[in-house]
Design an enzyme around this catalytic site. Sequence first.
Site, PDB file in Angstrom:
ATOM      1  N   ASP A 233       0.669  -1.346  -0.010  1.00 11.32           N
ATOM      2  CA  ASP A 233      -0.002   0.230  -0.345  1.00 11.32           C
ATOM      3  C   ASP A 233       0.798   1.395   0.331  1.00 11.32           C
ATOM      4  O   ASP A 233       0.637   2.494   0.605  1.00 11.32           O
ATOM      5  CB  ASP A 233      -0.865   0.037   1.016  1.00 11.32           C
ATOM      6  CG  ASP A 233      -0.541   0.241   2.466  1.00 11.32           C
ATOM      7  OD1 ASP A 233       0.852   0.138   2.913  1.00 11.32           O
ATOM      8  OD2 ASP A 233      -1.119   0.578   3.433  1.00 11.32           O
TER       9      ASP A 233
HETATM   10  N1  LIG Z   1      -5.610  -6.353  -0.919  1.00 10.05           N
HETATM   11  C1  LIG Z   1      -4.172  -6.480  -1.604  1.00 10.05           C
HETATM   12  N2  LIG Z   1      -3.666  -5.795   0.352  1.00 10.05           N
HETATM   13  C2  LIG Z   1      -1.726  -5.983  -0.572  1.00 10.05           C
HETATM   14  C3  LIG Z   1      -1.275  -6.242  -1.372  1.00 10.05           C
HETATM   15  N3  LIG Z   1      -0.013  -6.278  -0.904  1.00 10.05           N
HETATM   16  C4  LIG Z   1      -0.078  -5.649   0.153  1.00 10.05           C
HETATM   17  N4  LIG Z   1      -1.607  -5.943   0.836  1.00 10.05           N
HETATM   18  C5  LIG Z   1      -1.875  -5.664   2.364  1.00 10.05           C
HETATM   19  O1  LIG Z   1      -1.644  -4.436   2.621  1.00 10.05           O
HETATM   20  C6  LIG Z   1      -0.592  -4.778   4.006  1.00 10.05           C
HETATM   21  C7  LIG Z   1      -0.101  -3.630   4.462  1.00 10.05           C
HETATM   22  O2  LIG Z   1      -0.254  -3.702   5.922  1.00 10.05           O
HETATM   23  P1  LIG Z   1       0.604  -1.922   6.328  1.00 10.05           P
HETATM   24  O3  LIG Z   1       0.822  -1.026   5.822  1.00 10.05           O
HETATM   25  O4  LIG Z   1       0.968  -2.522   7.916  1.00 10.05           O
HETATM   26  O5  LIG Z   1      -0.902  -1.826   7.005  1.00 10.05           O
HETATM   27  P2  LIG Z   1      -2.454  -0.399   7.573  1.00 10.05           P
HETATM   28  O6  LIG Z   1      -3.305  -1.049   8.082  1.00 10.05           O
HETATM   29  O7  LIG Z   1      -2.293   0.363   6.060  1.00 10.05           O
HETATM   30  O8  LIG Z   1      -0.653   0.244   8.400  1.00 10.05           O
HETATM   31  P3  LIG Z   1      -0.578   1.460   8.369  1.00 10.05           P
HETATM   32  O9  LIG Z   1       0.502   1.830   8.047  1.00 10.05           O
HETATM   33  O10 LIG Z   1       0.590   1.540  10.050  1.00 10.05           O
HETATM   34  O11 LIG Z   1      -1.551   2.744   8.767  1.00 10.05           O
HETATM   35  C8  LIG Z   1      -1.148  -6.148   4.876  1.00 10.05           C
HETATM   36  O12 LIG Z   1      -1.961  -5.925   5.363  1.00 10.05           O
HETATM   37  C9  LIG Z   1      -0.386  -6.693   3.114  1.00 10.05           C
HETATM   38  O13 LIG Z   1      -0.850  -8.009   3.633  1.00 10.05           O
HETATM   39  C10 LIG Z   1      -1.975  -6.371  -2.579  1.00 10.05           C
HETATM   40  O14 LIG Z   1      -1.581  -5.931  -3.296  1.00 10.05           O
HETATM   41  N5  LIG Z   1      -3.394  -6.102  -2.106  1.00 10.05           N
END
Ligand SMILES: Nc1nc2c(ncn2[C@@H]2O[C@H](COP(=O)(O)OP(=O)(O)OP(=O)(O)O)[C@@H](O)[C@H]2O)c(=O)[nH]1
Length: 373
Positions: free
Chosen positions: A290
């Site tokens: 993300d």
């Molecule tokens: N749906 C989806 N999820 C993904 C993808 N790549 C990574 N993720 C997920 O994105 C999330 C990123 O984690 P974090 O950045 O810790 O999530 P957050 O809730 O935004 O946490 P903060 O940055 O602290 O706000 C994880 O749960 C990954 O599994 C993808 O291509 N698709």
Amino acid sequence: MKGKDSLQGETPSLAARLTAIKRTFLERLWGGLLVIAGIGMPLSVMRSLGTGWLPVYWLHILLGACVLAVYCWRKRLSETTLSGLFIGLCWVVGVSGVFSFGIAASSIFWLVLSCLIAGIVHSVRITLMLAFSLVLVLSVAGAGHVGGWLQASINLERYQTLPSAWLSLIFVSLVFVYFIIRAVGAQNAALLDLLGELETQRQVIERSATHDQLTGLPSMRLVEDRIGVAMHQARRSGGKLAVLFVDLDGFKAINDNHGHPVGDQVLREVAQRMRGCLRAQDTVARIGGDEFLVILPAMSELGAAAKVAQSLIAAVSQPCPIEGRVLQVGASVGIAGFPDDADSGAELRRKADAAMYRAKREGKGRYRFFSQG
Ligand SMILES: Nc1nc2c(ncn2[C@@H]2O[C@H](COP(=O)(O)OP(=O)(O)OP(=O)(O)O)[C@@H](O)[C@H]2O)c(=O)[nH]1
């Protein structure tokens, strides 16, 4: 055990495609032979009224039967067998004609045709071998007719005034030219199709190497190049370049509560919204789950990046209606500038990342400039 082609899924391999193209070509040629045999045999019988029955007419009938048999069995015969039988048939007709009628034999063209087909379907080596054999046969037949130990088996003068002999020649020439044009045309069209498909595949591969498949945004590989170009321009013009590190807030909860596919849709939506906030010359890339990187080239002052960061945060934080649910994420943004904070792409990214972490620490949903303190 499964064959190589079936292991590669539904798309046949390149070798299989080329073999199929050759097969179509050869089947069309055999189609031409069938028409020639079907109409040529009655013409041979007609010629016998003028020349008397010659052994070569038996040969024509026998070859006609072979053509019919090969045509009926064509699907079960390999390409090599189809082309080998075709070349063999050309040689039987050609050699028997040259030895029977000498220089008056129109069947010489079957020998030339065999070289042409070998050139299209086989290798230069096989074509040269056939051409060499052709010269040898003509030399032996020539020496025989000139030396008198070979005689034309018919009255040639009588033969050359026979309408059915000329009709056969005209008919065979027309039919063969028609079928060869069709076969070569089909082969060229199939090869062009294949080249078109290969070009499309090349573009897809090239794009997937430089773009993120989920959002269609540039990926890390392209980012390095874009930052390099933007720094070069900034050096030349004395302008500035800003790099914004954007990380979504609360995205994990979307995945956890609604599933990965819904998370994917949110990422696509967010990517589109960010793209909508930027100028044509700006770049937004997806560099991680993300995480996004925004490159703003040709800035007169770094402070202007704050406005862009604000509009990005506002756009991302708008509710996302997906599959009947209204979802919401936020964004934290870190900003670093060239030449103020760093003088390399890697350093710019690292410092924008550090600034983004500060924005997260200080409450999320905000932007921070990189600062040493
Ligand atoms: N749906 C989806 N999820 C993904 C993808 N790549 C990574 N993720 C997920 O994105 C999330 C990123 O984690 P974090 O950045 O810790 O999530 P957050 O809730 O935004 O946490 P903060 O940055 O602290 O706000 C994880 O749960 C990954 O599994 C993808 O291509 N698709």
